[in-house]
Every structure is written in C-alpha cells, then in structure tokens.
Design an enzyme around this catalytic site. Structure first.
Site, PDB file in Angstrom:
ATOM      1  CE  LYS A  64      45.375  43.303  31.600  1.00  0.00           C
ATOM      2  NZ  LYS A  64      44.390  43.436  32.695  1.00  0.00           N
ATOM      3  CG  ASN A  65      46.681  45.746  34.947  1.00  0.00           C
ATOM      4  OD1 ASN A  65      45.730  45.413  34.239  1.00  0.00           O
ATOM      5  ND2 ASN A  65      47.347  44.879  35.695  1.00  0.00           N
ATOM      6  CB  CYS A 158      41.420  36.436  35.423  1.00  0.00           C
ATOM      7  SG  CYS A 158      42.137  36.904  33.851  1.00  0.00           S
ATOM      8  NE  ARG A 163      40.425  39.614  40.601  1.00  0.00           N
ATOM      9  CZ  ARG A 163      40.935  39.984  39.435  1.00  0.00           C
ATOM     10  NH1 ARG A 163      40.643  39.303  38.355  1.00  0.00           N
ATOM     11  NH2 ARG A 163      41.731  41.021  39.341  1.00  0.00           N
ATOM     12  CG  ASP A 354      49.035  40.028  36.878  1.00  0.00           C
ATOM     13  OD1 ASP A 354      48.285  39.261  37.505  1.00  0.00           O
ATOM     14  OD2 ASP A 354      48.712  41.197  36.571  1.00  0.00           O
ATOM     15  NE  ARG A 449      40.092  40.107  30.110  1.00  0.00           N
ATOM     16  CZ  ARG A 449      40.252  39.870  31.402  1.00  0.00           C
ATOM     17  NH1 ARG A 449      40.058  38.661  31.862  1.00  0.00           N
ATOM     18  NH2 ARG A 449      40.592  40.822  32.236  1.00  0.00           N
TER      19      ARG A 449
HETATM   20  C1  UD1 Z   1      45.146  44.293  39.838  1.00  0.00           C
HETATM   21  C2  UD1 Z   1      45.510  43.980  38.411  1.00  0.00           C
HETATM   22  C3  UD1 Z   1      45.817  42.496  38.260  1.00  0.00           C
HETATM   23  C4  UD1 Z   1      46.858  42.037  39.283  1.00  0.00           C
HETATM   24  C5  UD1 Z   1      46.465  42.470  40.685  1.00  0.00           C
HETATM   25  C6  UD1 Z   1      47.530  42.171  41.719  1.00  0.00           C
HETATM   26  C7  UD1 Z   1      44.182  45.612  37.217  1.00  0.00           C
HETATM   27  C8  UD1 Z   1      43.055  45.870  36.286  1.00  0.00           C
HETATM   28  N1  UD1 Z   1      44.388  44.336  37.559  1.00  0.00           N
HETATM   29  O1  UD1 Z   1      43.945  43.588  40.114  1.00  0.00           O
HETATM   30  O2  UD1 Z   1      46.322  42.281  36.933  1.00  0.00           O
HETATM   31  O3  UD1 Z   1      46.930  40.637  39.267  1.00  0.00           O
HETATM   32  O4  UD1 Z   1      46.202  43.885  40.711  1.00  0.00           O
HETATM   33  O5  UD1 Z   1      48.735  42.736  41.352  1.00  0.00           O
HETATM   34  O6  UD1 Z   1      44.884  46.520  37.596  1.00  0.00           O
HETATM   35  N2  UD1 Z   1      40.902  42.159  47.694  1.00  0.00           N
HETATM   36  C9  UD1 Z   1      40.001  42.104  48.721  1.00  0.00           C
HETATM   37  N3  UD1 Z   1      39.057  43.102  48.804  1.00  0.00           N
HETATM   38  C10 UD1 Z   1      38.994  44.136  47.920  1.00  0.00           C
HETATM   39  C11 UD1 Z   1      39.943  44.182  46.885  1.00  0.00           C
HETATM   40  C12 UD1 Z   1      40.896  43.179  46.795  1.00  0.00           C
HETATM   41  O7  UD1 Z   1      40.010  41.185  49.528  1.00  0.00           O
HETATM   42  O8  UD1 Z   1      38.111  44.994  48.050  1.00  0.00           O
HETATM   43  C13 UD1 Z   1      41.906  41.080  47.568  1.00  0.00           C
HETATM   44  C14 UD1 Z   1      41.727  40.267  46.276  1.00  0.00           C
HETATM   45  O9  UD1 Z   1      40.736  39.291  46.414  1.00  0.00           O
HETATM   46  C15 UD1 Z   1      43.109  39.687  46.081  1.00  0.00           C
HETATM   47  C16 UD1 Z   1      44.011  40.768  46.649  1.00  0.00           C
HETATM   48  O10 UD1 Z   1      43.183  41.636  47.413  1.00  0.00           O
HETATM   49  O11 UD1 Z   1      43.239  38.516  46.840  1.00  0.00           O
HETATM   50  C17 UD1 Z   1      44.741  41.579  45.593  1.00  0.00           C
HETATM   51  O12 UD1 Z   1      43.820  42.094  44.690  1.00  0.00           O
HETATM   52  P1  UD1 Z   1      43.995  43.527  44.045  1.00  0.00           P
HETATM   53  O13 UD1 Z   1      45.318  44.092  44.344  1.00  0.00           O
HETATM   54  O14 UD1 Z   1      42.787  44.325  44.410  1.00  0.00           O
HETATM   55  O15 UD1 Z   1      43.925  43.181  42.506  1.00  0.00           O
HETATM   56  P2  UD1 Z   1      43.094  43.950  41.412  1.00  0.00           P
HETATM   57  O16 UD1 Z   1      43.160  45.406  41.631  1.00  0.00           O
HETATM   58  O17 UD1 Z   1      41.774  43.311  41.231  1.00  0.00           O
END
Ligand code: UD1
Length: 475
Positions: A64-65, A158, A163, A354, A449
C-alpha cells in the site's frame, strides 16, 4: 531454508526486487468470494467465530505505502506510467481520485494501473480526498517540482498522533519554495517564479513521508540536493527505483543520506509494486496467534527480519524458500506455548510501528509478561481498550504497555469491538480469530483502507469470518 537471525543479517536490504509479471499472484482467481448474508446492519461489520486453526497458503498483495508514493511520483512524469501489483484498497482508490482531480488520466484493471499526467491542469487536488489519507499530501512535492506551485490541504490518515507536516514545509523551503500554512491548506510556490533549486536539508526525524516528498521534489529541482537523516524504509527504496527508472538521478536510497541531481524532465516508466511487508507480517502473526501453520508469498524476508527474530525468540518455526515464507506455531512443532517478548517500535530497520497492535495481540496469548514501547507515534494505543473488552490484561502508561500473557494458549473471550484505525483494527480481527465465541467488529472501513480482501484471504486459510454488509435494497 530454516531461518535464524544471523541468516537475515547477511541479506542485502537494498537488493532490488524483481519478479516476472506472470508470477504475481492473481488474487481474484485464488479466492472464494462470499455472498454477504442479508442482515440489517448500519455499517459493514466482521463477525468472527474464534478457535479455527489456519492452514494453507495466502498471496500477499502489493505494498500500500509503496503504491501511494509511486502513484504520487507519476505526477513528475510525462507520458504514461504503468504499475503492476497495485493493491485494490480504498487508500489506492483515493489516491487515484486525487490524481484525477488534478487532471491525470488513469485506467485500472486487475492490479495494473496506467497513469498519464500530461493533462494535469490544476495544482490544487481535491481537499476532501487529501483529508482521507496521509499519502495524499505527498503530491505537494511533484506538483511543486513540475509546475512551480501547489495548494494542498492538510492530510488525513489514521488518528494515531498529531502527525504534523513541519518537516515537509522546512524541506521544501530548503529547495527554494515559499511555503505558507493557513485555512487548513499548505500553499507553496517556487521563490524564483520558475522552479525549485537543489539544496541541503537534514530531517530532525527520519520521516518516511517527508523523505519521499522531498525526494520527488528534488528530482526536478535545478542542481544537486543532499537530504540527510532520511528514512531507510523499503518503500523509500521502491520510490527511488521508480524515479530512477523514469530518468531521475537518485543515489543513497536505503542509507541515511540521499543525493539527488535534478533533471528537467522525467518520463513515464513501468514498475512492479513490491509485496506489502506489513500485510505479510500481519499474516505471520495470525499464524502465531492461532497456533497454526501457514505459508505466504511473495515476501521479501529482509523486510520482515525484525518480526522473524521476535517470532523465533517466541518459539515459532520459520522457513523460507525463495519468496515464500512459512510460519508454524503448531504445538506439535513448537511445544505447548510460545514465550512472550519485549518490543520497541523504531524506524526501519527497527520493529515497525505498523505491526505493533497485531504483535500485542500475540503477546496476550504467550507465557510471561511483555513490554511494548511505541516510539514512532505518540498516540498508538487505541486498540488496547478494545482488547481489554476481550479480557486481555494490558496496562498502558503513556506510550508503553505491559501485557500479561496466558500460561496456556489464549483465553480471550468474544465481545463487540470497534476498529478505530487501520492497524489497530486488524489487530482486533486477529484477536477475534483466537477468542472463544463470536466477536463482532464494526468500523471495518478503516481495515479496508489497507488490507486487500482480508476476510476472503482469511477464509481461504480456514478462518470463520463473515462480512455483514448493510442492506441497500429491500429484502
Ligand atoms: C508512513 C506510513 C505509515 C507508517 C509510518 C512510519 C505511508 C502512507 N504511511 O507514515 O504507514 O506508520 O510511515 O513507518 O507511507 N513527523 C513530524 N513532522 C513531519 C513528519 C513526521 O514530526 O513533518 C513525525 C510524525 O508525527 C511521527 C513520526 O514523525 O511521529 C513518523 O512519521 P512518518 O515517518 O512521517 O510517517 P508517515 O510518513 O506519515
């Protein structure tokens, strides 16, 4: 080949994943689809009669991702991109709808998708769709890179923490964009009125989405970009492979620094979406939780190495041949019960967040007490309250949970549960497979999803799970 942790240490984590198209599992032809019973319910629900042993083989769908980020990247390309193995999920359908809202043409059939972004005439994707999935926000990178402008609503996904998107915003600024946040939208424009320029940016945290978004933006920026402390997840490597196949120049994917030389134009290319490591991990845990033996393919063992280590430590037997993984927790193979273990979630190659909720379900059925520490998202314990309704003995303090296991097998009892997010939701399904009696789970749109035909695949393995669909026409 029987696996041990040392076997996996020697696997090359960045090795490309190639399979020929005819080897991709044609899931629809393998699965028996059930006609949903005509029962009046307000929302679709699962009912699961626990206690069935699982056996047989399950096909693993495309990631998915990876599919979401590669779909976003097709916006960088002129001509047609062709993807194979795109999972049919509400998230991938939402992403296709986001691309269409910008003017892209998309056709999809049996896991294949053709995307042509030549007709893109808007830089503002449908905000309602962006609000449904986290991955929708990734389009800000390609839009800004190709058109010098983007207006993208804040993303959904989610409810597992705040986030934020601060890393995306600061990274895009480092590539020469003026970025403002207001009215729930991020407005970004190339400062020089033409396009992005190469730059250096260090992420405070190796965010997967920010890494992918900045990689896509840098591919068409003028000059060289160096991104450090980036995510090393396999999905980042998959995206880099697609972009490189489309003419981009990306080096370092899978390490903590990316070097990207911008190109004026990228062209559409063809790629296979690799198998979903989280879906594979979920089925591995289903085998352990039900004390069963199942096999699955295709799986890239190095992508699930952390889980393999934990399951081996618990006492499971795991064998691997080519891209097929077999997990056995059958008492005849592994003894009376599995042993609990501790888990700390971390960015890749650490234990994946995850898989945290699903792993917690297994720990409720193991010997001894276990500790689960969630370090990636600050609010990812929502499933605990539901598991407690089944009788699971779990105590949460902040982002740490202490799980009291059972001395002999599961003593989870059935109940009525509500899925509140994707991975937490699927953990309830796994718990229902092990619980005594009939467990009912509502809120399953969250699960749809991210899991393609989950209930059909579980039925294929022998589970007693039914999907109750609301009546739309009179009986
Ligand atoms: C992606 C995956 C999700 C997985 C996650 C971590 C997708 C669509 N989703 O989510 O399934 O659980 O990686 O492996 O690919 N953060 C910040 N600032 C930012 C961005 C992130 O503080 O600008 C923090 C987030 O709040 C979180 C952490 O970084 O605590 C990790 O998030 P991130 O790796 O960005 O996850 P996603 O890319 O949203």
């Amino acid at each position: 080949m029987a696996l041990s942790s040392s076997t996996l240490c020697h696997q090359n984590l960045t090795k490309p994943y190639y399979i020929s198209f005819h080897k991709q599992p044609h899931i629809l032809s393998h699965l028996q689809f059930q006609t949903p019973p005509k029962t009046l319910t307000l929302d679709p629900k699962f009912t699961i009669t626990g206690g069935c042993k699982l056996s047989g083989h399950v096909p693993i769908s495309g990631s998915k991702n990876s599919a979401l980020s590669i779909l976003a990247a097709t916006l960088c390309c002129s001509g047609t991109s062709k993807l194979h193995g795109v999972p049919n999920l509400s998230d991938t359908r939402t992403m296709a709808s986001i691309l269409r809202s910008l003017g892209a043409e998309i056709e999809a059939c049996n896991g294949e998708m053709w995307i042509n972004a030549d007709g893109v005439g808007s830089v503002e994707p449908c905000p309602e769709d962006i609000g449904k999935i986290r991955g929708g926000f990734f389009v800000i990178g390609p839009l800004l890179a190709r058109f010098g402008e983007a207006v993208v609503a804040l993303p959904g996904g989610c409810d597992i923490g705040t986030r934020p998107v601060d890393l995306y915003i600061r990274g895009l600024r480092a590539l020469g964009a003026i970025v403002e946040l207001g009215d729930g939208k991020v407005r970004a424009q190339a400062a020089n009125g033409r396009g992005l320029v190469g730059g250096r940016f260090r992420l405070d945290h190796p965010s997967v989405g920010a890494t992918e978004t900045l990689m896509m933006a840098a591919c068409m920026a003028d000059g060289v970009t160096v991104l450090s402390n980036v995510a090393k997840e396999p999905e980042v490597i998959d995206l880099a492979r697609f972009l490189t196949g489309s003419g981009a120049c990306v080096e370092g994917a899978g390490s903590d620094t990316l070097y990207i030389k911008g190109k004026n134009q990228l062209h559409g290319s063809e790629c296979i979406v690799p198998p979903d490591r989280i879906e594979a991990g979920t089925f591995m845990l289903a085998a352990a939780i039900t004390r069963s033996s199942i096999s699955m393919s295709p799986v890239i063992p190095s992508h699930v190495a952390c889980l393999i280590d934990k399951l081996l430590a618990a006492g499971c037997k795991i064998t691997c041949a080519h891209d097929t993984l077999e997990v056995s927790a059958v008492p005849d193979d592994v003894g009376d019960n599995l042993q609990g273990f501790d888990v700390r979630t971390c960015p890749f190659p650490g234990f994946p967040t995850d898989l945290q909720p699903q792993t917690m379900v297994l720990l409720t059925t193991c010997n001894g007490s276990s500790i689960v520490e969630e370090t990636v998202f600050e609010n990812r314990m929502g499933h605990v309250r539901e598991l407690q309704k089944l009788g699971a003995r779990i105590q949460v303090c902040g982002s740490t949970a202490v799980i009291c296991g059972k001395e002999k097998g599961s003593a989870l009892l059935s109940s009525q549960l509500v899925a509140k997010d994707l991975r937490g939701g699927v953990s309830l399904v796994l718990a229902g497979l092990a619980a005594e009696g009939v467990t009912e789970i509502s809120g399953i749109a969250h699960i749809d999803r991210g899991y393609e035909n989950l209930d059909a695949k579980l039925r294929l393995l022998g589970a007693d799970i039914k999907r109750l669909i609301p009546l739309t026409s009179p009986l």
